[in-house]
Motif scaffolding. Structure first.
Motif, mmCIF file in Angstrom:
data_model
loop_
_atom_site.group_PDB
_atom_site.id
_atom_site.type_symbol
_atom_site.label_atom_id
_atom_site.label_comp_id
_atom_site.label_asym_id
_atom_site.label_seq_id
_atom_site.Cartn_x
_atom_site.Cartn_y
_atom_site.Cartn_z
ATOM 1 N N LYS A 111 10.511 -10.443 -8.868
ATOM 2 C CA LYS A 111 11.541 -9.436 -8.648
ATOM 3 C C LYS A 111 11.369 -8.308 -9.660
ATOM 4 N N ALA A 112 11.521 -7.091 -9.184
ATOM 5 C CA ALA A 112 11.348 -5.929 -10.056
ATOM 6 C C ALA A 112 12.401 -4.888 -9.748
ATOM 7 N N LYS A 113 12.932 -4.261 -10.791
ATOM 8 C CA LYS A 113 13.849 -3.141 -10.582
ATOM 9 C C LYS A 113 13.092 -1.914 -10.097
ATOM 10 N N ARG A 114 11.896 -1.704 -10.668
ATOM 11 C CA ARG A 114 11.053 -0.567 -10.277
ATOM 12 C C ARG A 114 9.620 -1.042 -10.185
ATOM 13 N N ILE A 115 8.852 -0.345 -9.381
ATOM 14 C CA ILE A 115 7.410 -0.581 -9.358
ATOM 15 C C ILE A 115 6.710 0.765 -9.518
ATOM 16 N N ILE A 116 5.506 0.702 -10.092
ATOM 17 C CA ILE A 116 4.708 1.916 -10.211
ATOM 18 C C ILE A 116 3.289 1.605 -9.765
ATOM 19 N N ASN A 117 2.836 2.368 -8.811
ATOM 20 C CA ASN A 117 1.525 2.187 -8.215
ATOM 21 C C ASN A 117 0.493 2.903 -9.082
ATOM 22 N N CYS A 118 -0.317 2.129 -9.791
ATOM 23 C CA CYS A 118 -1.408 2.659 -10.616
ATOM 24 C C CYS A 118 -2.725 2.032 -10.170
ATOM 25 N N ALA A 119 -2.861 1.810 -8.893
ATOM 26 C CA ALA A 119 -3.910 0.932 -8.378
ATOM 27 C C ALA A 119 -5.233 1.617 -8.122
ATOM 28 N N GLY A 120 -5.416 2.870 -8.566
ATOM 29 C CA GLY A 120 -6.718 3.512 -8.421
ATOM 30 C C GLY A 120 -7.134 3.628 -6.976
ATOM 31 N N PHE A 121 -8.374 3.184 -6.664
ATOM 32 C CA PHE A 121 -8.809 3.310 -5.267
ATOM 33 C C PHE A 121 -8.231 2.238 -4.362
ATOM 34 N N TRP A 122 -7.390 1.337 -4.910
ATOM 35 C CA TRP A 122 -6.584 0.436 -4.077
ATOM 36 C C TRP A 122 -5.185 1.017 -3.829
ATOM 37 N N ALA A 123 -4.918 2.220 -4.347
ATOM 38 C CA ALA A 123 -3.561 2.777 -4.266
ATOM 39 C C ALA A 123 -3.109 3.005 -2.833
ATOM 40 N N LYS A 124 -4.041 3.312 -1.931
ATOM 41 C CA LYS A 124 -3.654 3.489 -0.527
ATOM 42 C C LYS A 124 -3.080 2.200 0.036
ATOM 43 N N GLU A 125 -3.764 1.071 -0.242
ATOM 44 C CA GLU A 125 -3.287 -0.208 0.268
ATOM 45 C C GLU A 125 -1.933 -0.574 -0.325
ATOM 46 N N VAL A 126 -1.757 -0.348 -1.622
ATOM 47 C CA VAL A 126 -0.472 -0.645 -2.254
ATOM 48 C C VAL A 126 0.616 0.260 -1.682
ATOM 49 N N GLY A 127 0.283 1.526 -1.471
ATOM 50 C CA GLY A 127 1.244 2.443 -0.873
ATOM 51 C C GLY A 127 1.693 1.991 0.500
ATOM 52 N N LYS A 128 0.745 1.530 1.305
ATOM 53 C CA LYS A 128 1.094 1.070 2.654
ATOM 54 C C LYS A 128 2.052 -0.119 2.597
ATOM 55 N N MET A 129 1.876 -0.988 1.601
ATOM 56 C CA MET A 129 2.806 -2.111 1.447
ATOM 57 C C MET A 129 4.233 -1.621 1.216
ATOM 58 N N ALA A 130 4.347 -0.451 0.564
ATOM 59 C CA ALA A 130 5.673 0.118 0.280
ATOM 60 C C ALA A 130 6.143 1.060 1.375
ATOM 61 N N GLY A 131 5.342 1.214 2.435
ATOM 62 C CA GLY A 131 5.716 2.087 3.531
ATOM 63 C C GLY A 131 5.361 3.538 3.298
ATOM 64 N N VAL A 132 4.370 3.802 2.424
ATOM 65 C CA VAL A 132 3.980 5.158 2.061
ATOM 66 C C VAL A 132 2.506 5.356 2.370
ATOM 67 N N GLU A 133 2.177 6.510 2.919
ATOM 68 C CA GLU A 133 0.783 6.844 3.214
ATOM 69 C C GLU A 133 0.291 7.858 2.182
ATOM 70 N N HIS A 134 -0.514 7.398 1.236
ATOM 71 C CA HIS A 134 -1.098 8.285 0.234
ATOM 72 C C HIS A 134 -2.493 8.724 0.698
ATOM 73 N N GLN A 135 -2.676 10.031 0.789
ATOM 74 C CA GLN A 135 -3.983 10.537 1.193
ATOM 75 C C GLN A 135 -4.858 10.690 -0.053
ATOM 76 N N LEU A 136 -5.609 9.648 -0.336
ATOM 77 C CA LEU A 136 -6.494 9.613 -1.496
ATOM 78 C C LEU A 136 -7.913 9.330 -1.031
#
Length: 854
Positions: free
Chosen positions: A231-256
């Motif tokens: 459980k987390a109050k906040r998350i921060i995506n610092c996943a580098g070239f995996w950031a697109k996949e992490v973004g999709k998990m959060a419902g966000v499409e990052h164009q990287l």
């Protein structure tokens, strides 16, 4: 070993382990605090590169408890471990210089704090100029760095040779020398930050991939891992070239985009081994490469053109292969040879050097060469720090910046150029690919004022008059996905983009357009404005809390400012009260920046509905002394001053089409902004042009608009005001209603600021120049002391002189005071005058009325 002389070079295959020259180690826990039970983590950081670890370090050092970093494989995996490690104070932006400066200061003391060696070398750096334009750029950057305390020195060829004895300076015109620059070992840096993070209580957990993200009802996140749910109050995506996949998990499409960046290291070079001191890092603008000393050899890293550089396209479509961590791509030295040959001209010893190591690794680019840093406007408590093409130098400063923002609730200073909300659905994969290729390929290109780059354009964000304005000679500029005319050429004249540090082909056109608006009537496409509708029972209460001005009565419009809790200017809006809703307008570059803040405040307990109608509505601005005459031909509404006064709004019919008309114009002249369904933009434009024929109607663009607003003393968000400034020093006191009943955000801070007194004030300058005008962020001098900076400037075609806004100390902020503005290395006399230089149309009319009464 491979010689560089000649082009017969072999390919170097995949490497699967961290390069052997990487030194340093530290123990990083894979177990520890149980974040699967009890209180949730305050912050879960996803990704263990240098940026993610820096954020963990800074949050923990700031006192945040229960900071957890999750790394799917090992720390530094991805882009960090193979980076060339360059660190520099130089940046073409302004506030990113703060990021760089903090990083260097941190790296200098990190070993002492943590006991972990970082292998920091500070031999300085020299950017090399081979053309007069490149020399101009050096002067441009130098004057923009003096007031930021990022010292740079322009040196001649002789000094370049003294600092770098192995250089051939025959064709070098100048160098931009930065003393404190250098390079650092990225692996050791990350291990030192990790050691510091653990010292302050953060937990760094390796071999823990994030497999899912689930927004919890109410607040926070469930972070799914193979070891269980955290459980987390906040998350921060610092996943580098995996950031697109992490973004999709959060419902966000990052164009990287993942870029193949190549560099190589030579074996020992006798001339290098014989040097008495380490040479500065060289950056060749012409050859598009960097070169630094690596022990007794040399490291050379070219930036290939957009035509030859490579993107890992399949990762964009299919994601990163499972298990990819500390691998490299297959190198292609043939792509580098044009740059290597340029390097051989500047450093001839390369001709006989032998390659000992080639690195072709993945680095990440956003559609622009700057990362995405901050909270995202979609999911609540989802933050990002991704898209770092230059992550090593950014890591320290970005970690501190985000830690300050997260712990205090507002950004410590303005960094909108890295706002993750500057892209939206219009930034398609096609656009992202084109722009990332362009940004990488132009990494070392000359950076001009009013810079325009054209790859990936136009997007689908085109107003209904885009094509007709293009046909009429509109020179288009890019504004958050929209194409908007900057200026219009005459028939037969090419509306081409001709960059220059001085007045160029748009200058005469802007003069014509200013004269058009001042003497006749002009139309401008303002469709890129951000547009929001706020409705619901708490709408007025929300705006009273959110904004420093009063809430407008029905049928009225106000200019208002959203302030941060410490009293800085977060945004400027126009707010119109129409029926049972409020219509909010902001600048094109602030659309999602402002929307995120509004929704953040709404979540504090307001029952309202916020709708973004930016793409649904077009906007045409009509301005000039004949604006009323033109509109009267198209509507039955009474447009007189008494019936439709300045700063009023209403829904009317124009040429048979429904329009929200607001009596306002950023030109300061008589005018209306006409908001309407985007399907009506073209017919409304044609109707206005037809109705205005006998009045000499014409088109004008944003360059003329900027000149006219400067003449009228209108401040611009992002220039005269932003999160670095409070509204009192920006001269916005008329818009700040301290006596209104609502305890608006920032009110208490303003009370303290006023009590303490201002240190700086915004002043208006007349500058005695020749063929150049201030753009903003140039250094202001008083005698031989740096006392401030310009914020924006232009040539006033109405008063026939160069003008600018600037911040200076309050002791100097007196009309009549003489200062100097530095432009391209020359100091021009400047005199403070009372703004506005040209009264607005409303003020001129009022003065004429008062004169008649007397």
């Amino acid at each position: 070993m491979l010689r560089l002389a000649g082009r017969a070079v072999r390919q170097v295959g995949y490497l699967y382990e961290a390069a052997p020259w990487r030194l340093g180690s530290t123990r990083v826990a894979t177990t520890g605090l149980d974040f699967q039970a009890g209180d949730p983590a305050e912050m879960v950081i996803i990704g263990g590169g240098c940026v993610g670890v820096s954020i963990a370090y800074h949050l923990a050092k700031a006192g945040m408890p229960r900071v957890l970093l999750l790394e799917k494989s090992e720390l530094t995996a991805g882009s960090t471990w193979h980076a060339a490690g360059l660190v520099t104070l130089f940046n073409t932006g302004i506030n990113f210089k703060r990021i760089h400066e903090y990083s260097l200061k941190l790296y200098e003391q990190l070993e002492q704090e943590t006991g972990q060696a970082v292998s920091l070398h500070l031999p300085g750096s020299i950017r090399l100029a081979f053309t007069p334009d490149q020399v101009d750029e050096f002067h441009y950057h130098k004057t923009r760095s003096r007031w930021m305390q990022a010292p740079m020195e322009i040196i001649g060829p002789e000094r370049v040779l003294e600092l770098c004895p192995i250089a051939n300076v025959d064709k070098i015109l100048a160098g931009l020398y930065t003393v404190r620059d250098g390079h650092i070992d990225p692996y050791s840096l990350t291990m030192a930050l990790a050691a510091g993070a653990r010292m302050h209580g953060a937990q760094l957990q390796q071999k823990t991939p994030v497999t899912g993200l689930e927004a919890r009802t109410g607040d926070g996140w469930n972070v799914h891992t193979p070891q269980g749910i955290i459980k987390a109050k906040r998350i921060i995506n610092c996943a580098g070239f995996w950031a697109k996949e992490v973004g999709k998990m959060a419902g966000v499409e990052h164009q990287l985009m993942t870029v193949h960046h190549q560099y190589f290291i030579t074996s020992s070079v006798p001339e290098v081994a014989a040097l008495q001191r380490e040479i500065p890092v060289l950056r060749d603008i012409e050859g598009s490469y960097y070169l630094r000393q690596e022990r007794q050899g040399l490291l050379i890293g070219p930036y290939e053109s957009k035509e030859t550089m490579r993107l890992q396209d399949d990762w964009m479509e299919n994601g990163v292969p499972s298990g990819f961590g500390k691998e490299l791509f297959e190198s292609d030295l043939d792509r580098l040879m044009p740059h290597v040959e340029k390097a051989m001209e500047v450093v001839p010893v390369l001709k006989d050097a032998e390659i000992s190591r080639v690195v072709c690794g993945p680095i990440i680019y956003s559609p622009e060469p700057l990362p995405l840093v901050g909270p995202y406007h979609g999911p609540k408590n989802y933050w990002v720090a991704v898209g770092f093409g230059y992550g090593i130098v950014h890591a320290g400063g970005v970690g501190k910046y985000l830690a300050d923002w997260i712990t205090t609730g507002e950004p410590p200073y303005d960094l909108i150029e890295a706002d993750p909300n500057r892209f939206d659905a219009w930034a398609t994969p096609h656009y992202a690919r084109a722009k990332a290729s362009e940004s990488y390929g132009m990494n070392n290109a000359v950076m001009y004022p009013k810079e325009e780059r054209f790859s990936g354009r136009p997007t689908y964000r085109m107003s209904g008059v885009y094509n007709i304005l293009l046909d009429k000679g509109g020179s288009m500029g890019f504004h958050s996905g929209w194409e908007q005319p900057h200026w219009f050429s005459r028939p037969g004249q090419e509306p081409s983009y001709r960059p220059s540090f001085r007045r160029t082909n748009w200058f005469e056109a802007v003069g014509r357009e200013c004269k058009l608006v001042m003497e006749k009537v002009g139309v401008i496409d303002l469709t890129p404005f951000g547009k929001f509708v706020i409705s619901g029972p708490d709408s007025a209460r929300l705006l009273d809390s959110l904004c420093a001005n009063v809430v407008p009565a029905e049928g009225r419009t106000v200019v208002s400012h959203m302030l941060t809790p410490r009293g800085r200017v977060y945004a400027e809006l126009t707010i119109s009260h129409l029926d049972d809703s409020f219509f909010l307008i902001t600048g094109s570059g602030s659309e999602f920046h402002d929307l995120r803040w509004i929704k953040h405040v709404v979540a504090g307990g307001f029952t309202v509905h916020v709708k973004n109608v930016t793409e649904e509505q077009g906007v045409l601005g009509l301005a000039g002394p004949y604006a009323r005459h033109v509109l009267r031909r198209l509507t039955v509404e009474d447009l007189s001053d008494s019936a439709f006064p300045f700063m009023s709004c209403r829904n009317i019919m124009i040429s048979g089409r429904p329009v929200t008309a607001v009596r306002i114009s950023y030109t300061g002249e008589l005018g209306w902004e006409l908001y309407h369904s985007n399907v009506d933009t073209l017919p409304l434009y044609m109707a206005l042009m037809e109705a205005g024929k006998e009045y000499g109607i014409g088109d004008f663009g944003t360059y003329a608009l900027n000149t006219l607003r400067l003449e009228k003393g209108f401040r611009a968000w992002g220039a005269e005001m932003n999160c670095d400034r409070n509204p009192l020093e920006a001269g916005l006191k008329p818009f700040i209603k301290m006596k209104k009943d609502a305890d608006f955000i920032g009110k208490r801070a303003l009370t303290e600021i006023k009590k303490a007194g201002l240190q700086q004030k915004l002043v208006f300058l007349i500058v005695d120049t020749d063929d150049i005008d201030a753009e903003g962020n140039e250094t202001v001098w008083y005698e031989d002391e740096v006392v401030g900076n310009t914020t924006s400037g232009a040539y006033s075609f109405t008063s026939i002189q160069s003008i600018a806004f600037a911040y200076v100390s309050t002791a100097l902020a007196t009309p009549g005071q003489t200062l100097h503005v530095e432009l391209l290395g020359k100091r021009y006399p400047a005199r403070i005058v009372q703004d506005p230089l040209i009264p607005t149309e409303a003020r001129r009319k009022s003065e004429r009325y008062e004169a008649r009464l007397i």
